[in-house]
Design an enzyme around this catalytic site. Sequence first.
Site, PDB file in Angstrom:
ATOM      1  N   GLY B 514       1.466  -1.255  -0.031  1.00 38.32           N
ATOM      2  CA  GLY B 514       0.295   0.081  -0.280  1.00 38.32           C
ATOM      3  C   GLY B 514       0.878   1.563  -0.213  1.00 38.32           C
ATOM      4  N   ALA B 554      10.604  -2.419   8.097  1.00 35.60           N
ATOM      5  CA  ALA B 554      11.483  -1.425   8.554  1.00 35.60           C
ATOM      6  C   ALA B 554      11.847  -0.147   7.501  1.00 35.60           C
ATOM      7  CB  ALA B 554      13.306  -1.962   8.600  1.00 35.60           C
ATOM      8  N   GLY B 765       8.277   5.307   5.679  1.00 31.45           N
ATOM      9  CA  GLY B 765       6.767   4.330   5.927  1.00 31.45           C
ATOM     10  C   GLY B 765       6.488   4.916   7.522  1.00 31.45           C
ATOM     11  N   GLU B 766       7.016   4.303   8.128  1.00 28.15           N
ATOM     12  CA  GLU B 766       6.790   4.298   9.681  1.00 28.15           C
ATOM     13  C   GLU B 766       6.484   5.751  10.610  1.00 28.15           C
ATOM     14  OE1 GLU B 766       8.914  -0.230  10.905  1.00 28.15           O
ATOM     15  OE2 GLU B 766       9.906   1.402   9.922  1.00 28.15           O
TER      16      GLU B 766
END
Lengths: 164, 813
Positions: B514, B554, B765-766
Amino acid sequence: MKISFVLNGEKRSLEVNPSEILLEVLRKRLGLTSPKCGCDRGDCGACTILLDGKSVKSCLVLAVEVAGHEITTLEGLMQNGISPIQEKLLDNNSFQCGYCAPGFIVAAHELLENNCCPSVEEIREALAGNLCRCTGYTPIIDAIAQVCKCEHEGKKGGCGCEGR
Amino acid sequence: MKEDNQASAKFKYIGKNTKRVDGKEKITGAAKYVDDIDFGNSLLYAAIVESPYAHAKILSINTKKAEKIPGVVRVVTGNEFPFRFGLYMHDRYIFAQDRVRFIGEQVAAVIARDEATAQRAAKLVEVKYEELKPILSVYDALGLSSKKENKRSSEKEFGHNPKNMIHPKLSEYTHVPWFFPQDNSNIAHFRKIRKGDLESGFQEADYILEDEYTVPRYAHCAIETHASVGLCDHSGRLTMWTASQSPHTQRHLFVEALAPLGFTHKDIRVITPYVGGGFGGKAGVSMEILAAALATCVRGLPVKVIWSRSQEFYNTYQRQGVHAKIKMGVKKDGTITALEQLLYWDAGAYVEYGANVVNAAGLSATGPYRIANVKIDSVCVYTNLPPGGPYRGFGYSEFLFGLESHINEMAKKLKLDAVDFRLKNAIAEGDKLAYGASMNPNGLHECITKVAKAIEWGKKYPEDNKNKSNIVHGKGFSLFWKAPAMPPNASSSCFLKFNEDGSLNILLSAMEIGQGYFTVMAQIAAEILSVPPHKIRCETPDTDRNPYEWQTVASHITWSCGNAVKRAAEDARDQIFKLVARALEMQQEDLYLEDEAVKSKKDGKFSLKFSEFIINGIGQKDGTFRGGPIIGRGMFMPEFASAMSDPATGQGGKPNVHYTVGAAAVDLAIDKESGKIKINKVAFAVDAGCALNPDLVKGQITGGLLQGLATVLYEDMRFDDKGKLLNSNFTDYKIPTTLDVPEEIISIIVERPQPDGPFGARGVGEHTMIPAAPMVGNAVEDALGIRIKSMPITAEKIALAVLEKSENGGAGH
């Protein structure tokens, strides 16, 4: 028992067990995989379809209940190609993993059928039964807000919306 | 979003808001997920027999009644698979062996012709247990009688609990060399960091503050549940279809776990179609091992294991809970002189993945601050709760709630502005990290000042003091950072194949979960090869055909896989130059690519379209051809990384490849009576190095932010006193809806290039979820003068704290 219904514009007849769930029948027996299972209890909206034009969670509907009724899945909304709603969602990179997308598009379709140019508040309200974990909803809401149904049907201003 | 980033001006495809290359598949419902694949009428279904106890010995399993049910094909128990496996530590079993360690753990499985029969028969499997006392808190697991009594008797004896071990054979488990399990205890890993001289650091300080913070467990809640189908044919070939972030790592773990049955890597094939959300929950191997093992019991027939929403909550990975004890010393001028962080992680019944969360957090628990004297103990503790594991943020969200709350309290005590205090101590390029390595180039200071400006930091709501309304306002700030947590040799690779018309298929094994990586990889190849992204198809992985990728975790894919794609594209480009030079007697150095053609710097008229030669070669005067299909190959491994370090100090290695940093702030309103919070505005800045696709970066910000806000405002896993999860559905574990979106989100992209990233890019992303909790905690404190030290900061908690404060003037909670 045997049931007859209209599925995406086509008359269909099917032998079903009284306990069979509509979502399962659509996915596993009729090959329509756009409605997804995310919770199996009506919480997430990934299985949203239209029953006589009204959005329902197909995981909460028994297959026998649709006898004599009309069912539309996302597949049935694309008979004239990609819809203006889908175009805007594509332009806005609205979805990420895409799992919830069919349910959102069906729910948004119902909204725009009843309200040609919804406000952001109305969009939030209408889509509150569909869960998305990826996007934070903002890009979905933004895209739907850009769709003015009248504009696409060449009736700009006809509804009094003045093309937003 | 405007493409006003730096890259946009320099490049044709990089830095542009390219439309997602997977967009059309997703908006039409054409995208296939595991459960959408038709396996035909021979498909079998498995139902799982689960432990009703958090901790018990298995005395006997009787499968006879279940086997007699018509339609049941096989009943399988742990007797058939007495194998231990795991990602970083071999501490888990395919099925429970002599004991169960959490409620919901798989004990046996029933394979049947249909789902209903499998479920019915599973209820007939009789398992006799001898109940053991469940260990449900880290304090019980460490043998510390209460939360208060967590002083450490002696370094050596700490946590000794030989009579109450959840894994009595812990000392026999194999694990990666950077884990340090403690004998005779429930400590699966103990990460120590010692930098400088802590004692003198505290002596230097003018002010010392100590406090404790608590973060509970959380669930990923991807809308697609885990699904896995296995087919082991009669030749011994095992094919798996899984909803996974990690096809190659899964193959490797399947091989390891099933090696006693004779499987090697070439015998196992993992096919991973689109995934309906991952967030770490679909990394590694969790329930997928069941379909793999069960398939070997019913050769020739596919068998499906699919998790219900409830199973998704209690038998995949959960985000681990943490108890943090923080002590910080600061000089009057605002310089942080010392930091001591003690982190006790509730890691659950199996920690084969979760122990690395503990490790990663331990390495980086200073946060993005320059601190000369540091002591960190990050302790991975077994409990009888479901296995902990990777969740977007990988430990950083958890420790940052305490740390950034503490930073604010520290600033308040010193009467310093919370942003100025952060700016003074914010880490800069070249600063020495807690484990001794150097900080990478970064734009943290720029992020801080831009966020402060966007949120109008310092501008108060004076009307709050004047009127008697129940609504009060507050602003909260937080920095964040995160490095990819991965083995030093985690790698990515890529094959890039040209088609006759000059279009491309790129074979990779990262997952499109996604985040939009397919689009970004297409943009990278497009930039090098001058082929527009819409003419590039990225393929979902099949380990037989797509080259190796470690895992899609990660936030390392843009960077690592992006480097592999860039190298593959450069390899193809160089082959093209070589071929054209050879076939047409030109000089390689005169050639360049533009608009899907080879052109010459020397001859403006020369233009050879890819479609004229890329597969079928370049014709010669004698009717022969030169060349052949162009296939690029690229790989990337961070050869500078090393996990080797001194176990007592953590000094010596380079365990993290780089950090992505940023800052965020919130402006919120609180109804003092109901405790309800309304998020008015969030400003979020992240240093992406180079935003390859700004719109997709923005997508990560809006998505991760809401996911993070939910963890602080209402999400929370609730267990009863037997260890049973009480809210394993979306009615009782509420995740955000369209009605919970902040009124305004200001996304700010900072671009201080990552020298070894593709076009300078690094992952984001994280990170977008990490600062959400502390910034809200800090804003609540700003609005009410009440510091809430345990997540989530629910309306109920706020309302009660307001009441308590008005009654006795107390300020802590």
